[in-house]
Design a protein around this motif. Structure first.
Motif, PDB file in Angstrom:
ATOM      1  N   ASP A   1      49.908  87.699  30.427  1.00 46.92           N
ATOM      2  CA  ASP A   1      50.449  88.594  29.404  1.00 46.92           C
ATOM      3  C   ASP A   1      50.396  87.985  28.008  1.00 46.92           C
ATOM      4  N   GLN A   2      50.010  86.728  27.915  1.00 47.31           N
ATOM      5  CA  GLN A   2      50.005  86.016  26.635  1.00 47.31           C
ATOM      6  C   GLN A   2      48.606  86.019  26.014  1.00 47.31           C
ATOM      7  N   VAL A   3      48.573  86.058  24.676  1.00 45.78           N
ATOM      8  CA  VAL A   3      47.330  85.914  23.930  1.00 45.78           C
ATOM      9  C   VAL A   3      47.360  84.530  23.269  1.00 45.78           C
ATOM     10  N   VAL A   4      46.387  83.699  23.614  1.00 40.15           N
ATOM     11  CA  VAL A   4      46.304  82.342  23.079  1.00 40.15           C
ATOM     12  C   VAL A   4      45.298  82.355  21.930  1.00 40.15           C
ATOM     13  N   THR A   5      45.805  82.071  20.731  1.00 41.72           N
ATOM     14  CA  THR A   5      44.938  82.057  19.549  1.00 41.72           C
ATOM     15  C   THR A   5      44.583  80.616  19.188  1.00 41.72           C
ATOM     16  N   GLN A   6      43.653  80.492  18.256  1.00 39.44           N
ATOM     17  CA  GLN A   6      43.246  79.171  17.786  1.00 39.44           C
ATOM     18  C   GLN A   6      44.428  78.462  17.122  1.00 39.44           C
ATOM     19  N   LYS A   7      45.254  79.226  16.422  1.00 37.47           N
ATOM     20  CA  LYS A   7      46.418  78.644  15.749  1.00 37.47           C
ATOM     21  C   LYS A   7      47.397  78.049  16.765  1.00 37.47           C
ATOM     22  N   SER A   8      47.640  78.751  17.863  1.00 35.07           N
ATOM     23  CA  SER A   8      48.585  78.230  18.873  1.00 35.07           C
ATOM     24  C   SER A   8      48.004  76.999  19.575  1.00 35.07           C
ATOM     25  N   LEU A   9      46.679  76.949  19.739  1.00 28.40           N
ATOM     26  CA  LEU A   9      46.072  75.755  20.330  1.00 28.40           C
ATOM     27  C   LEU A   9      46.202  74.552  19.391  1.00 28.40           C
TER      28      LEU A   9
ATOM     29  N   ILE B   1      50.460  64.241  17.789  1.00 27.31           N
ATOM     30  CA  ILE B   1      51.141  63.478  16.734  1.00 27.31           C
ATOM     31  C   ILE B   1      52.177  62.509  17.315  1.00 27.31           C
ATOM     32  N   PRO B   2      53.057  62.937  18.244  1.00 25.16           N
ATOM     33  CA  PRO B   2      53.964  61.934  18.841  1.00 25.16           C
ATOM     34  C   PRO B   2      53.228  60.846  19.621  1.00 25.16           C
ATOM     35  N   LEU B   3      52.139  61.224  20.296  1.00 32.76           N
ATOM     36  CA  LEU B   3      51.338  60.225  21.007  1.00 32.76           C
ATOM     37  C   LEU B   3      50.727  59.238  20.022  1.00 32.76           C
ATOM     38  N   LEU B   4      50.234  59.739  18.905  1.00 41.40           N
ATOM     39  CA  LEU B   4      49.669  58.876  17.871  1.00 41.40           C
ATOM     40  C   LEU B   4      50.757  57.983  17.268  1.00 41.40           C
ATOM     41  N   TRP B   5      51.923  58.534  17.000  1.00 36.55           N
ATOM     42  CA  TRP B   5      53.021  57.752  16.426  1.00 36.55           C
ATOM     43  C   TRP B   5      53.472  56.653  17.388  1.00 36.55           C
TER      44      TRP B   5
ATOM     45  N   GLY C   1      41.222  59.657  20.324  1.00 42.02           N
ATOM     46  CA  GLY C   1      40.235  60.432  21.076  1.00 42.02           C
ATOM     47  C   GLY C   1      40.766  61.803  21.458  1.00 42.02           C
ATOM     48  N   PHE C   2      42.039  61.871  21.864  1.00 37.72           N
ATOM     49  CA  PHE C   2      42.657  63.148  22.212  1.00 37.72           C
ATOM     50  C   PHE C   2      42.655  64.093  21.014  1.00 37.72           C
ATOM     51  N   LEU C   3      43.063  63.610  19.848  1.00 39.16           N
ATOM     52  CA  LEU C   3      43.082  64.459  18.655  1.00 39.16           C
ATOM     53  C   LEU C   3      41.667  64.845  18.222  1.00 39.16           C
TER      54      LEU C   3
ATOM     55  N   VAL D   1      51.592  69.115  18.587  1.00 35.61           N
ATOM     56  CA  VAL D   1      52.862  68.814  19.269  1.00 35.61           C
ATOM     57  C   VAL D   1      52.677  67.672  20.269  1.00 35.61           C
ATOM     58  N   ILE D   2      51.531  67.616  20.904  1.00 33.66           N
ATOM     59  CA  ILE D   2      51.269  66.533  21.851  1.00 33.66           C
ATOM     60  C   ILE D   2      50.652  65.321  21.142  1.00 33.66           C
TER      61      ILE D   2
END
Length: 165
Positions: free
Chosen positions: A102-110, A119-123, A81-83, A116-117
């Motif tokens: 000061d940071q720009v958050v792009t779709q790629k970084s999201l 895949i380990p949770l799924l594993w 559900g999270f993914l 990062v959160i």
């Protein structure tokens, strides 16, 4: 959004193809037709016929086992559900870059953060163990039912019709 437009026609075709092959429960659970096959050839013949004849019912059994597997493994359900909802949220709400301090958050970084959160949770939720349990339980139930249920009288007539009479 074109995927959403296809949902009703996909459900209609699923209902026409798969759900039309469902046999009545009285026929699927007919305990009067239970018997042990006399030899391996008869068992293979029964499995071959019954898996075609009860294919809709067996698909429903596998779907029920899959739902049971998800319900009994809540961490897997949460991580999927999270993914899933993370992808939807990023695609819907974060199309343009967002300025946070000061940071720009792009779709790629999201997406990187989601992976990062997520895949380990799924594993950690052991999807492979659940998958192999589902395969094993499905095979056991389907093959044992198909082997133990005697084909009906209609299977005799099907062999006569195929013979060219």
């Amino acid at each position: 959004m074109e995927y959403v437009a296809r949902v009703p026609e996909t459900l209609k075709s699923f209902r026409e193809t798969r759900l039309s092959t469902l046999r009545p429960t009285s026929e699927f659970f007919d305990h009067h037709r239970l018997s042990r096959p006399s030899d391996m050839n008869q068992a293979v013949s029964r499995i071959s016929y019954n898996t075609r004849y009860f294919s809709g019912n067996y698909g429903l059994v596998v779907a029920i086992l899959a739902v049971y597997a998800l319900i009994t493994n809540p961490l897997l359900l949460i991580s999927l559900g999270f993914l899933f909802f993370g992808f939807i949220a990023i695609n819907r709400f974060a199309v343009d870059p967002l300025q946070v301090g000061d940071q720009v958050v792009t779709q790629k970084s999201l997406y990187i953060g989601l992976f990062v959160i997520g895949i380990p949770l799924l594993w950690w939720s052991s999807p492979l163990g659940t998958f192999f349990w589902l395969v094993g339980a499905s095979l056991f139930l389907v093959l044992s039912h198909a082997c133990l249920i005697e084909p009906g009288v209609e299977s005799e007539y099907g062999a006569v019709e195929e013979g060219g009479v």
